[in-house]
Design a protein around this motif. Structure first.
Motif, PDB file in Angstrom:
ATOM      1  N   THR A 166       0.825  -1.216   0.000  1.00  0.00           N
ATOM      2  CA  THR A 166       0.000   0.000   0.000  1.00  0.00           C
ATOM      3  C   THR A 166       0.860   1.267   0.000  1.00  0.00           C
ATOM      4  O   THR A 166       0.585   2.211  -0.739  1.00  0.00           O
ATOM      5  CB  THR A 166      -0.925  -0.003   1.238  1.00  0.00           C
ATOM      6  N   ASN A 167       1.890   1.291   0.847  1.00  0.00           N
ATOM      7  CA  ASN A 167       2.791   2.441   0.898  1.00  0.00           C
ATOM      8  C   ASN A 167       3.924   2.244  -0.120  1.00  0.00           C
ATOM      9  O   ASN A 167       4.771   1.366   0.056  1.00  0.00           O
ATOM     10  CB  ASN A 167       3.358   2.590   2.310  1.00  0.00           C
ATOM     11  N   PRO A 168       3.959   3.043  -1.164  1.00  0.00           N
ATOM     12  CA  PRO A 168       4.979   2.865  -2.209  1.00  0.00           C
ATOM     13  C   PRO A 168       6.420   2.921  -1.690  1.00  0.00           C
ATOM     14  O   PRO A 168       7.324   2.386  -2.317  1.00  0.00           O
ATOM     15  CB  PRO A 168       4.716   4.029  -3.172  1.00  0.00           C
ATOM     16  N   ILE A 188       4.382  -2.287  -9.236  1.00  0.00           N
ATOM     17  CA  ILE A 188       3.914  -1.036  -9.847  1.00  0.00           C
ATOM     18  C   ILE A 188       4.085   0.125  -8.861  1.00  0.00           C
ATOM     19  O   ILE A 188       4.649   1.169  -9.199  1.00  0.00           O
ATOM     20  CB  ILE A 188       2.456  -1.192 -10.326  1.00  0.00           C
ATOM     21  N   ARG A 189       3.615  -0.067  -7.631  1.00  0.00           N
ATOM     22  CA  ARG A 189       3.784   1.000  -6.639  1.00  0.00           C
ATOM     23  C   ARG A 189       5.257   1.217  -6.292  1.00  0.00           C
ATOM     24  O   ARG A 189       5.693   2.346  -6.066  1.00  0.00           O
ATOM     25  CB  ARG A 189       2.970   0.677  -5.388  1.00  0.00           C
ATOM     26  N   GLY A 190       6.029   0.135  -6.251  1.00  0.00           N
ATOM     27  CA  GLY A 190       7.454   0.232  -5.935  1.00  0.00           C
ATOM     28  C   GLY A 190       8.226   0.987  -7.005  1.00  0.00           C
ATOM     29  O   GLY A 190       9.191   1.696  -6.702  1.00  0.00           O
ATOM     30  N   ASP A 191       7.798   0.864  -8.234  1.00  0.00           N
ATOM     31  CA  ASP A 191       8.527   1.508  -9.334  1.00  0.00           C
ATOM     32  C   ASP A 191       8.033   2.910  -9.662  1.00  0.00           C
ATOM     33  O   ASP A 191       8.792   3.719 -10.195  1.00  0.00           O
ATOM     34  CB  ASP A 191       8.436   0.655 -10.608  1.00  0.00           C
ATOM     35  N   TYR A 192       6.759   3.205  -9.365  1.00  0.00           N
ATOM     36  CA  TYR A 192       6.202   4.468  -9.843  1.00  0.00           C
ATOM     37  C   TYR A 192       5.731   5.429  -8.756  1.00  0.00           C
ATOM     38  O   TYR A 192       5.429   6.585  -9.072  1.00  0.00           O
ATOM     39  CB  TYR A 192       5.022   4.196 -10.795  1.00  0.00           C
ATOM     40  N   ILE A 239      -2.317   2.853  -8.182  1.00  0.00           N
ATOM     41  CA  ILE A 239      -3.215   1.793  -8.660  1.00  0.00           C
ATOM     42  C   ILE A 239      -3.936   1.112  -7.511  1.00  0.00           C
ATOM     43  O   ILE A 239      -3.395   1.026  -6.397  1.00  0.00           O
ATOM     44  CB  ILE A 239      -2.422   0.764  -9.508  1.00  0.00           C
ATOM     45  N   HIS A 240      -5.147   0.652  -7.777  1.00  0.00           N
ATOM     46  CA  HIS A 240      -5.928  -0.154  -6.835  1.00  0.00           C
ATOM     47  C   HIS A 240      -6.042  -1.573  -7.373  1.00  0.00           C
ATOM     48  O   HIS A 240      -6.182  -1.768  -8.577  1.00  0.00           O
ATOM     49  CB  HIS A 240      -7.350   0.430  -6.682  1.00  0.00           C
TER      50      HIS A 240
END
Ligand code: DAT
Ligand code: MG
Length: 148
Positions: free
Chosen positions: A91-93, A101-105, A114-115
């Motif tokens: 949830t927390n990038p 996706i969250r880790g990269d963006y 993104i959800h």
């Protein structure tokens, strides 16, 4: 086969990440069963995030998700609910692994790109909240024999 709901949030759309994100999900082998750019209403936002109604960030979350168009998707694949959540990342990038996706963006929990549905129940609920039955297409990909 299992289906899940994914939604590129307004930050992802504004940052022109739709193509990159959809490309990753296609490359993984998931089938796009439904997809559309749409504006989320306040009512839909509150229903979608109703489990967070009592949280201090609820108002901010509703404002954010309605702040611009989102790109909503129904994806199908073997165990897609869990595997798509892995691709989405934490949830927390700032805690999301590189390669997700969250880790990269992303960089902040408030704008985490993104959800993704977190269970069979939420996938069914969210798909029917965002999509009409006739927007979900049942077709086969010619390359599926090379994935399964
Ligand atoms: P997820 O989206 O990974 O399922 P969640 O269901 O716990 O996470 O929360 C829904 C969304 O709410 C999340 O994507 C971003 C926002 N959010 C969660 N925790 C937050 C916090 N502590 N502060 C601000 N926004 C938060
Ligand atoms: Mg959640």
């Amino acid at each position: 086969m299992e289906k899940t709901f994914l939604m590129i949030k307004p930050d992802g759309v504004q940052r022109n990440l739709v193509g990159a994100i959809v490309g990753r999900l296609e490359n993984k082998g998931f089938r796009i069963a439904g997809a559309k750019l749409m504006q989320v209403s306040e009512e839909l936002a509150k229903t979608h995030y109703q489990e967070h109604e009592e949280k201090p960030f609820f108002g901010e979350l509703v404002d954010f998700i309605t702040s611009g168009p989102v790109f909503a998707m129904v994806l199908e694949g073997d165990n897609v609910i869990d595997t798509a959540r892995l691709a989405v990342g934490a949830t927390n990038p700032q805690q999301a692994a590189p390669g997700t996706i969250r880790g990269d963006y992303g960089l902040t929990v408030g704008k985490n790109i993104i959800h993704g549905s977190d269970s069979k129940e939420s996938a069914e609920r969210e798909i029917s909240l965002f999509f009409n039955e006739d927007e979900i297409l049942d077709y086969s990909l010619s390359n599926s024999a090379w994935i399964y």
